[in-house]
Design a protein around this motif. Structure first.
Motif, short mmCIF file in Angstrom:
data_model
loop_
_atom_site.label_atom_id
_atom_site.label_comp_id
_atom_site.label_asym_id
_atom_site.label_seq_id
_atom_site.Cartn_x
_atom_site.Cartn_y
_atom_site.Cartn_z
N CYS A 12 0.81 -1.22 0.00
CA CYS A 12 0.00 0.00 0.00
C CYS A 12 0.84 1.27 0.00
N LYS A 13 2.15 1.10 0.00
CA LYS A 13 3.10 2.22 -0.01
C LYS A 13 3.00 3.10 1.23
N GLY A 14 2.34 2.63 2.26
CA GLY A 14 2.29 3.37 3.52
C GLY A 14 1.54 4.69 3.40
N GLN A 15 1.75 5.54 4.37
CA GLN A 15 1.11 6.85 4.38
C GLN A 15 1.73 7.75 3.32
N PRO A 16 0.92 8.60 2.69
CA PRO A 16 1.53 9.54 1.75
C PRO A 16 2.46 10.49 2.51
N PRO A 17 3.53 10.89 1.88
CA PRO A 17 4.47 11.78 2.58
C PRO A 17 3.79 13.11 2.90
N PRO A 18 4.11 13.69 4.05
CA PRO A 18 3.50 14.98 4.39
C PRO A 18 4.00 16.06 3.43
N ARG A 19 3.10 16.99 3.12
CA ARG A 19 3.49 18.11 2.26
C ARG A 19 4.31 19.09 3.09
N PRO A 20 5.36 19.63 2.51
CA PRO A 20 6.12 20.64 3.25
C PRO A 20 5.25 21.88 3.46
N GLU A 21 5.52 22.58 4.55
CA GLU A 21 4.81 23.83 4.84
C GLU A 21 5.82 24.97 4.81
N TYR A 22 5.39 26.07 4.21
CA TYR A 22 6.23 27.27 4.13
C TYR A 22 5.47 28.45 4.72
N ASP A 23 6.18 29.26 5.48
CA ASP A 23 5.59 30.46 6.07
C ASP A 23 5.93 31.66 5.21
N LEU A 24 4.90 32.33 4.71
CA LEU A 24 5.07 33.49 3.84
C LEU A 24 4.49 34.72 4.49
N TYR A 86 7.93 40.04 10.04
CA TYR A 86 8.76 39.38 9.03
C TYR A 86 9.48 38.15 9.55
N GLN A 87 9.80 38.13 10.84
CA GLN A 87 10.61 37.05 11.39
C GLN A 87 9.96 35.69 11.12
N GLY A 88 10.77 34.75 10.70
CA GLY A 88 10.31 33.39 10.44
C GLY A 88 9.74 33.18 9.05
N SER A 89 9.65 34.25 8.27
CA SER A 89 9.13 34.11 6.90
C SER A 89 10.15 33.40 6.03
N GLN A 90 9.64 32.57 5.11
CA GLN A 90 10.50 31.86 4.18
C GLN A 90 10.34 32.38 2.76
N GLY A 91 9.35 33.24 2.56
CA GLY A 91 9.10 33.82 1.25
C GLY A 91 8.18 35.02 1.41
N VAL A 92 8.11 35.83 0.34
CA VAL A 92 7.34 37.07 0.37
C VAL A 92 6.41 37.12 -0.83
N VAL A 93 5.16 37.50 -0.58
CA VAL A 93 4.22 37.80 -1.66
C VAL A 93 3.94 39.30 -1.57
N PHE A 94 4.24 40.01 -2.64
CA PHE A 94 3.97 41.44 -2.68
C PHE A 94 2.91 41.67 -3.75
N VAL A 95 1.77 42.25 -3.34
CA VAL A 95 0.67 42.49 -4.27
C VAL A 95 0.55 43.99 -4.50
N LEU A 96 0.49 44.36 -5.78
CA LEU A 96 0.31 45.77 -6.12
C LEU A 96 -0.86 45.91 -7.08
N ASP A 97 -1.49 47.07 -7.04
CA ASP A 97 -2.62 47.36 -7.92
C ASP A 97 -2.06 47.95 -9.21
N SER A 98 -2.05 47.16 -10.27
CA SER A 98 -1.46 47.60 -11.53
C SER A 98 -2.32 48.66 -12.23
N ALA A 99 -3.54 48.89 -11.74
CA ALA A 99 -4.42 49.90 -12.33
C ALA A 99 -4.56 51.13 -11.43
#
Length: 193
Positions: A12-24, A86-99
């Protein structure tokens, strides 16, 4: 008992591997569409969405990862406290209004430059979303890249600039998938498991 465990593991290939989690951390001016985009990614209703006061956290599930996104409000009274989150973040999402107006676009440019140079964020992968591409006044990603001077400023950094709209959530998902790839590459480079 041991044989049964081995058989289940092989068969049965055991349990599916856990998905990695990232803090953004997700930042951008009020009205850029951060909350709407994140709500759509989580399959939540986007009716009656108001500006975020303070911050909110959403776990955004993807096939190969879970993104824990800390969205920070974009009002002037809140922006001055962004760096505290910001502390502990592994990535950044920056959203801007292009209009947006030229004045608001200049403020967004200033905030993005500040984030790209912040000591806690400068080595992290960035996903920059030029949102509201569905509006007639929207600037193209090429115009945004040139105006924001991304090539010289972000040279040597991991970043993606994509157009976005809540009406095309599949494209937004694809942009986040690209960010996940950058996060995975960073994990491999630093030897994290």
């Amino acid at each position: 008992l041991q044989l049964g465990v081995c058989f289940r593991t092989l068969c049965c290939k055991g349990q599916p591997p856990p998905r990695p989690e990232y803090d953004l951390v997700c930042i951008g001016l009020t009205g850029s569409g951060k909350t709407s985009l994140l709500s759509r990614l989580c399959s939540e209703a986007t009716d009656n969405i108001g500006p975020t006061t303070g911050f909110s956290i959403k776990a955004v599930p993807f096939q190969n990862a879970i993104l824990n996104v800390k969205e920070l409000g974009g009002a002037d009274s809140i922006k001055k406290y962004w760096s505290r989150y910001y502390q502990g973040s592994q990535g950044v999402v920056f959203v801007l209004d292009s209009a947006s107006t030229d004045e608001d676009l200049e403020m967004a440019r200033t905030e993005l430059h500040s984030a790209l140079q912040h000591p806690q964020l400068c080595t992290l992968p960035f996903l920059i979303l030029a949102n509201h591409q569905d509006k007639p006044a929207a600037r193209t990603t090429q115009e945004i890249k040139k105006y924001f001077e991304l090539e010289p400023l972000a040279r040597g950094k991991s970043w993606i600039l994509e157009g976005s709209s809540v009406d095309n959530i599949d494209a937004v998902k694809q942009s986040f998938t690209q960010l996940i790839e950058l996060l995975e590459d960073k994990d491999q480079d630093t030897g994290r498991i």
